[in-house]
Design an enzyme around this catalytic site. Structure first.
Site, mmCIF file in Angstrom:
data_model
loop_
_atom_site.group_PDB
_atom_site.id
_atom_site.type_symbol
_atom_site.label_atom_id
_atom_site.label_comp_id
_atom_site.label_asym_id
_atom_site.label_seq_id
_atom_site.Cartn_x
_atom_site.Cartn_y
_atom_site.Cartn_z
ATOM 1 N N ASP A 1 0.813 -1.213 0.000
ATOM 2 C CA ASP A 1 0.000 0.000 0.000
ATOM 3 C C ASP A 1 0.855 1.276 0.000
ATOM 4 O OD1 ASP A 1 -2.842 1.059 0.575
ATOM 5 O OD2 ASP A 1 -1.698 1.995 2.185
ATOM 6 N N GLU B 1 1.730 -0.381 -4.862
ATOM 7 C CA GLU B 1 0.858 0.729 -5.227
ATOM 8 C C GLU B 1 1.715 1.998 -5.230
ATOM 9 O OE1 GLU B 1 -3.163 3.154 -3.938
ATOM 10 O OE2 GLU B 1 -1.745 2.496 -2.425
HETATM 11 C C1 GLC Z 1 -4.157 3.165 -0.587
HETATM 12 C C2 GLC Z 1 -5.441 2.383 -0.458
HETATM 13 C C3 GLC Z 1 -6.506 3.304 0.025
HETATM 14 C C4 GLC Z 1 -6.101 3.857 1.372
HETATM 15 C C5 GLC Z 1 -4.731 4.511 1.320
HETATM 16 C C6 GLC Z 1 -4.170 4.720 2.680
HETATM 17 O O1 GLC Z 1 -4.246 4.139 -1.557
HETATM 18 O O2 GLC Z 1 -5.758 1.768 -1.682
HETATM 19 O O3 GLC Z 1 -7.755 2.665 0.128
HETATM 20 O O4 GLC Z 1 -7.052 4.798 1.802
HETATM 21 O O5 GLC Z 1 -3.786 3.713 0.640
HETATM 22 O O6 GLC Z 1 -3.811 3.488 3.260
#
Ligand code: GLC
Ligand code: CA
Length: 484
Positions: free
Chosen positions: A189, A250
């Site tokens: 994440d 991500e």
């Molecule tokens: C990422 C997740 C999202 C979350 C953020 C903070 O972007 O996909 O849902 O709010 O991280 O953890």
């Protein structure tokens, strides 16, 4: 070849997948019960959005215990059973690793303040101009500490200080804990937020657009609040603990910033394609930017068109394009991610009457529609979010219907292993996206409302609309896969 090289990963947002105890919230037993569906779709792996104890400010992304299961979802034993059952069906299991921040309710926040990023205020306000991803300053004042703590997301999500070796070791322990339980990898994440400018300097005004939709409309260059120095060392520590587990990052940055992440992670999400408009030129460009990332010595992007954070693909690009979008996504080389419900062409819903997610993402999180009945087969209780249109769209009704998005998705995933490596974009009419997969197949997507010439001679193997090719032309909004 590694198992994930061309894998299809199915994203489960556990809260909205399948409830089994009537509390209206999906659970791990529900994921287990529906593994057959995931297997029939043809996915190689399932990624579970966070299942850990969480006060729920960000529905699981604000973690208060990294090594347990939230009782809302079940128990560790239930999780172990899920992993066993998934593996028995040849489905790998990925968890969501959230290394950037914990909940402020995590015991560390009180007991180990040195794990977090603190600073003195400036002129009675926050230490610098950094913005939270959800709006407002990325800093909150802590009266107990008499100083400010950093939160790149909600104030309930305090950023960990990855320059503190004890933080690195603690997260490595978390990775090893789940690895020992037999999982196959992590979606990592918000990894572009792990390191920031050590001097906490302001983000300068933006000279060029950021390249992806961001809070604040892109007025700041976001060069200090994220993607800071030292990321290589931090990622190496994550990799060291993860061994050869699959790591999908991500990285919410344009493609040209991804190579340093791909040195340690196996793949990073291609958000430029995700956010591209449904226009052939923009789609072609986004695909090519992703493809260019993949070199023989470096891994390439993971393709994704929907997740729990943004409007669903069928809502964003239009329901009339859902089939063509599925063809586009599922014929790209490298790992692809499918968000639960995307295989049905599910649309965004109205969200909750009183918003649950303050950042407005309820609309993208409505339950999976299993059966054509008001509660969609999702729950026997009161669903935490209403199903959107279960009478029109459900797994039960689409199963066996060759014209459904579900059966199209299954056929596309079944074809993926037969697509030759490599992607060559073809010169075509402006409204088409067409590419060759090695010497085996040609993929043609019509983004327009006109009939356009198909750059392939052979009969399509897969066509999104019956009679969709006539006199060498492809129907409006249709897509075709032809033998090359
Ligand atoms: C990422 C997740 C999202 C979350 C953020 C903070 O972007 O996909 O849902 O709010 O991280 O953890
Ligand atoms: Ca439940």
């Amino acid at each position: 070849m590694t198992w994930w090289a061309d894998a299809t990963v199915y994203q489960v947002y556990p809260r909205s997948f399948q409830d089994t105890n009537g509390d209206g919230v999906g659970d791990l037993a529900g994921v287990r019960r529906r593994l057959g569906h995931i297997a029939r779709v043809g996915a190689d792996a399932v990624w579970l959005s966070p299942i850990y104890p969480s006060p729920g400010a960000d529905l699981g992304y604000d973690i208060s215990d990294y090594t347990a299961v939230d009782p809302l979802f079940g128990t560790l034993e239930e999780f172990d059973r899920l992993v066993d059952d998934a593996h028995a069906l040849n489905i790998r299991v990925l968890l969501d690793l959230v290394p950037c921040h914990t909940s402020t309710a995590h015991p560390w926040f009180k007991e180990r303040p040195g794990f977090y990023i603190w600073a003195e205020g400036r002129d009675g306000g926050p230490p610098n101009n950094w913005l939270s991803a959800f709006g407002g300053p990325a800093w909150s004042y802590d009266p107990g500490q008499g100083r400010w703590y950093l939160h790149s997301f909600y104030p309930e999500q305090a950023d960990l200080d990855w320059r503190n070796p004890e933080v690195v070791a603690a997260v490595q322990d978390v990775i090893r804990f789940w690895a020992a339980r037999g999982i196959d990898g992590f979606r990592v994440d918000a990894i572009d937020r792990l390191m920031k400018d050590p001097q906490l300097r302001d983000d300068p005004p933006a000279a060029v657009p950021f390249g992806l939709p961001v809070e604040g409309g892109g007025t700041l260059a976001l060069t200090n609040s994220r993607n800071g120095p030292g990321i290589g060392k931090a990622l190496a520590a994550i990799r060291a603990a993860a061994g050869d587990l699959f790591l999908a990052g991500e990285v919410y940055l344009p493609a040209d910033a991804h190579p340093s992440f791909l040195e340690h992670l196996d793949t990073t999400f291609a958000f430029e394609l995700f956010h591209a408009p449904w226009e052939a030129a923009a789609l072609r460009q986004a695909i090519e930017r992703g493809i260019e990332l993949a070199t023989p010595t470096r891994r390439g992007p993971a393709w994704v068109l929907s997740n729990h954070d943004f409007p669903r693909v069928a809502t964003r690009w239009g329901a009339q394009h859902a089939r063509a979008a599925a063809v586009l996504l599922l014929t790209l080389p490298g790992p692809v991610f499918v968000y639960q419900g995307e295989e049905l062409g599910q649309l965004d819903g109205p969200g909750a009457e009183r918003p649950i997610d303050r950042a407005g993402r309820d609309a993208h999180r409505h339950p999976v529609q299993w059966d054509p009945e008001p509660r969609a087969g999702f729950t026997d209780g009161i669903p935490w979010l209403e199903p959107v249109d279960p009478l029109e769209r459900s797994v039960a009704v689409q199963t066996g219907d060759p014209l459904s998005v579900l059966e199209l998705t299954r056929a596309l995933i079944a074809l993926r292993p037969h697509l030759e490596p490599g992607l060559l974009m073809l010169e075509t009419e402006p409204g088409l996206v067409a590419f060759a997969r090695g010497e085996s197949h040609v993929v043609v997507v019509n983004t327009t409302a006109a009939w356009l010439p198909v750059p392939a001679a052979a009969e399509p193997l897969i066509l999104t609309a019956p009679g969709g090719v006539r006199d060498g032309r492809l129907a409006p909004n249709a897509a075709a896969i032809c033998p090359a």
